[in-house]
Write a protein that holds these residues in place. Structure first.
Motif, PDB file in Angstrom:
ATOM      1  N   VAL A  45       0.845  -1.188   0.000  1.00 33.11           N
ATOM      2  CA  VAL A  45       0.000   0.000   0.000  1.00 33.11           C
ATOM      3  C   VAL A  45       0.882   1.241   0.000  1.00 33.11           C
ATOM      4  O   VAL A  45       1.876   1.318   0.731  1.00 33.11           O
ATOM      5  CB  VAL A  45      -0.927   0.009   1.236  1.00 33.11           C
ATOM      6  CG1 VAL A  45      -1.800   1.258   1.249  1.00 33.11           C
ATOM      7  CG2 VAL A  45      -1.799  -1.242   1.248  1.00 33.11           C
ATOM      8  N   GLU A  46       0.534   2.224  -0.831  1.00 28.58           N
ATOM      9  CA  GLU A  46       1.280   3.482  -0.850  1.00 28.58           C
ATOM     10  C   GLU A  46       1.069   4.243   0.450  1.00 28.58           C
ATOM     11  O   GLU A  46      -0.049   4.352   0.954  1.00 28.58           O
ATOM     12  CB  GLU A  46       0.836   4.344  -2.042  1.00 28.58           C
ATOM     13  CG  GLU A  46       1.256   3.802  -3.387  1.00 28.58           C
ATOM     14  CD  GLU A  46       0.986   4.808  -4.513  1.00 28.58           C
ATOM     15  OE1 GLU A  46       0.517   5.925  -4.200  1.00 28.58           O
ATOM     16  OE2 GLU A  46       1.257   4.465  -5.679  1.00 28.58           O
ATOM     17  N   GLU A 101      12.025   0.988   3.069  1.00 29.82           N
ATOM     18  CA  GLU A 101      12.889   0.089   2.314  1.00 29.82           C
ATOM     19  C   GLU A 101      12.354  -0.170   0.910  1.00 29.82           C
ATOM     20  O   GLU A 101      13.115  -0.529   0.020  1.00 29.82           O
ATOM     21  CB  GLU A 101      13.017  -1.251   3.043  1.00 29.82           C
ATOM     22  CG  GLU A 101      13.557  -1.136   4.451  1.00 29.82           C
ATOM     23  CD  GLU A 101      13.511  -2.470   5.167  1.00 29.82           C
ATOM     24  OE1 GLU A 101      13.183  -3.474   4.522  1.00 29.82           O
ATOM     25  OE2 GLU A 101      13.790  -2.490   6.380  1.00 29.82           O
ATOM     26  N   ARG A 102      11.054   0.028   0.725  1.00 27.51           N
ATOM     27  CA  ARG A 102      10.399  -0.343  -0.522  1.00 27.51           C
ATOM     28  C   ARG A 102       9.578   0.844  -0.990  1.00 27.51           C
ATOM     29  O   ARG A 102       8.859   1.466  -0.196  1.00 27.51           O
ATOM     30  CB  ARG A 102       9.519  -1.552  -0.269  1.00 27.51           C
ATOM     31  CG  ARG A 102       9.123  -2.325  -1.490  1.00 27.51           C
ATOM     32  CD  ARG A 102      10.190  -3.255  -1.932  1.00 27.51           C
ATOM     33  NE  ARG A 102       9.729  -3.998  -3.119  1.00 27.51           N
ATOM     34  CZ  ARG A 102      10.512  -4.345  -4.106  1.00 27.51           C
ATOM     35  NH1 ARG A 102      11.788  -4.030  -4.095  1.00 27.51           N
ATOM     36  NH2 ARG A 102      10.045  -5.024  -5.123  1.00 27.51           N
ATOM     37  N   LEU A 115       6.187   2.450   0.340  1.00 30.47           N
ATOM     38  CA  LEU A 115       5.239   1.343   0.391  1.00 30.47           C
ATOM     39  C   LEU A 115       5.328   0.659   1.745  1.00 30.47           C
ATOM     40  O   LEU A 115       6.385   0.589   2.359  1.00 30.47           O
ATOM     41  CB  LEU A 115       5.526   0.324  -0.710  1.00 30.47           C
ATOM     42  CG  LEU A 115       5.349   0.777  -2.154  1.00 30.47           C
ATOM     43  CD1 LEU A 115       5.778  -0.331  -3.094  1.00 30.47           C
ATOM     44  CD2 LEU A 115       3.902   1.158  -2.435  1.00 30.47           C
ATOM     45  N   ARG A 116       4.200   0.156   2.191  1.00 33.19           N
ATOM     46  CA  ARG A 116       4.152  -0.661   3.397  1.00 33.19           C
ATOM     47  C   ARG A 116       3.278  -1.879   3.121  1.00 33.19           C
ATOM     48  O   ARG A 116       2.285  -1.803   2.403  1.00 33.19           O
ATOM     49  CB  ARG A 116       3.572   0.130   4.579  1.00 33.19           C
ATOM     50  CG  ARG A 116       4.563   1.058   5.253  1.00 33.19           C
ATOM     51  CD  ARG A 116       5.601   0.258   6.035  1.00 33.19           C
ATOM     52  NE  ARG A 116       6.455   1.121   6.835  1.00 33.19           N
ATOM     53  CZ  ARG A 116       7.597   1.642   6.440  1.00 33.19           C
ATOM     54  NH1 ARG A 116       8.007   1.400   5.200  1.00 33.19           N
ATOM     55  NH2 ARG A 116       8.326   2.396   7.222  1.00 33.19           N
ATOM     56  N   THR A 117       3.672  -3.003   3.697  1.00 31.88           N
ATOM     57  CA  THR A 117       2.899  -4.236   3.556  1.00 31.88           C
ATOM     58  C   THR A 117       1.832  -4.287   4.630  1.00 31.88           C
ATOM     59  O   THR A 117       2.142  -4.214   5.830  1.00 31.88           O
ATOM     60  CB  THR A 117       3.806  -5.461   3.659  1.00 31.88           C
ATOM     61  OG1 THR A 117       4.809  -5.389   2.641  1.00 31.88           O
ATOM     62  CG2 THR A 117       3.001  -6.744   3.483  1.00 31.88           C
ATOM     63  N   GLU A 118       0.577  -4.384   4.225  1.00 29.74           N
ATOM     64  CA  GLU A 118      -0.536  -4.496   5.151  1.00 29.74           C
ATOM     65  C   GLU A 118      -1.143  -5.885   5.053  1.00 29.74           C
ATOM     66  O   GLU A 118      -1.290  -6.437   3.967  1.00 29.74           O
ATOM     67  CB  GLU A 118      -1.602  -3.438   4.845  1.00 29.74           C
ATOM     68  CG  GLU A 118      -1.160  -2.018   5.146  1.00 29.74           C
ATOM     69  CD  GLU A 118      -2.301  -1.026   5.018  1.00 29.74           C
ATOM     70  OE1 GLU A 118      -3.421  -1.459   4.661  1.00 29.74           O
ATOM     71  OE2 GLU A 118      -2.083   0.172   5.270  1.00 29.74           O
ATOM     72  N   ARG A 149      15.277  -7.236   4.031  1.00 33.22           N
ATOM     73  CA  ARG A 149      14.254  -7.695   3.083  1.00 33.22           C
ATOM     74  C   ARG A 149      14.441  -9.170   2.735  1.00 33.22           C
ATOM     75  O   ARG A 149      13.461  -9.927   2.636  1.00 33.22           O
ATOM     76  CB  ARG A 149      14.303  -6.833   1.822  1.00 33.22           C
ATOM     77  CG  ARG A 149      13.236  -7.187   0.813  1.00 33.22           C
ATOM     78  CD  ARG A 149      13.017  -6.057  -0.158  1.00 33.22           C
ATOM     79  NE  ARG A 149      12.045  -6.421  -1.192  1.00 33.22           N
ATOM     80  CZ  ARG A 149      10.735  -6.482  -1.002  1.00 33.22           C
ATOM     81  NH1 ARG A 149      10.231  -6.193   0.171  1.00 33.22           N
ATOM     82  NH2 ARG A 149       9.925  -6.827  -1.996  1.00 33.22           N
ATOM     83  N   LEU A 150      15.672  -9.615   2.550  1.00 30.68           N
ATOM     84  CA  LEU A 150      15.922 -11.029   2.250  1.00 30.68           C
ATOM     85  C   LEU A 150      15.521 -11.911   3.421  1.00 30.68           C
ATOM     86  O   LEU A 150      14.862 -12.944   3.249  1.00 30.68           O
ATOM     87  CB  LEU A 150      17.405 -11.230   1.910  1.00 30.68           C
ATOM     88  CG  LEU A 150      17.899 -10.606   0.598  1.00 30.68           C
ATOM     89  CD1 LEU A 150      19.400 -10.801   0.457  1.00 30.68           C
ATOM     90  CD2 LEU A 150      17.180 -11.205  -0.608  1.00 30.68           C
TER      91      LEU A 150
END
Length: 277
Positions: A45-46, A79-80, A133-136, A223-224
């Motif tokens: 999500v932005e 990071e993204r 970006l963030r992961t939700e 991230r990895l």
């Protein structure tokens, strides 16, 4: 051998008996009245509240490692990012690094892979947009169970007719039970399979990124590891004394693990990863 056949036969008969006693055993559930959770999805999500920048960007034409990324002069807790070429509307997702403030050029510098995906020409600045970006995590609820049909007053409830799926399942279980008895007869005198050799302690490795930006290397490492890929940072020194931080994934015990990790790393945007010792 007779004891093995007897055990297999007993298990098969018990399985058939259980199926006969429980015609409705195919239904599953959590035991609660609610519909429960069907699945959990992760979405990118932005988040312009974390970071957003519209400025001129450039690819300087040089070869670069690390896949798709953009470097900015700001200190950003991200990071993204989503990278957009406002000139043609193309957009990609990539990593975010910090570049030195005193370096010449526009505020945004992109990698070779990012420039190719965004349709940018070497040495030609374009207007760009970068947003964090963030992961939700989103829970998708399961649909509620269908309500049973009402039974008219004074009439006893009728037993549910066996559906084609249930009949097929019963037939499959019966076939499996008979196959278990036959397999016990066939395998009673067979020698045990040979033991599989243990995987070697060391294996192949992949270099994912390399550069003088330690914060960027730390971001790639996180991230990895977030993708359950083993990785580490190796430090070297350039001829001029500059510290070089290499992000190396692995070791992978066999070719299958190596190929799977390489495919996953490329999905994360690091298309330039290559094999190292």
């Amino acid at each position: 051998m007779a004891l093995g056949r007897a055990s297999a036969a007993a298990m098969a008969l018990a399985l058939l008996g259980a199926c006969a006693e429980m015609p409705g055993a195919a239904a599953t559930g959590s035991g609660s009245d609610g519909p429960g959770i069907l699945r959990i999805e992760e979405r990118e999500v932005e988040r312009p509240d974390i970071y957003e920048l519209e400025a001129r960007g450039l690819w300087d034409g040089r070869f670069s490692l690390g896949g798709r990324w953009v470097a900015v002069t700001d200190q950003v807790d991200a990071e993204r990012v989503r990278i957009v070429n406002l000139a043609n509307g193309r957009a990609i997702e990539g990593g975010l690094f910090r570049r030195e403030v005193n370096l010449p050029g526009p505020p945004l510098m992109v990698s070779m892979d990012a420039a190719e995906a965004l349709g940018m020409q070497a040495g030609t600045p374009v207007e760009m947009r970068v947003v964090a970006l963030r992961t939700e995590t989103v829970e998708i609820p399961a649909p509620p169970p269908a309500a049973p049909a009402a039974t008219p007053a004074g009439e006893p409830p009728e037993a549910a007719a066996e559906t084609p799926a249930e009949a097929a399942a019963d037939g499959a279980i019966a076939t499996t039970a008979l196959a278990a008895i036959e397999a016990a007869d066939a395998d009673a005198g067979a020698p045990p399979p040979p033991a599989q050799p243990a995987a070697p302690a060391s294996g192949r490795r992949l270099q994912v990124a390399s550069g003088s930006n330690q914060e960027g290397a730390d971001a790639v490492l996180r991230r990895l590891r977030g993708a359950e890929i083993p990785a580490e940072i190796r430090t070297a020194q350039a001829a001029d004394g500059t510290a070089i931080y290499r992000v190396v994934a692995g070791p992978f015990p066999d070719a299958d693990a190596y190929d799977a990790a390489l495919a996953r790393i490329r999905e994360l945007g690091y298309a330039d990863a290559f094999a190292v010792r």
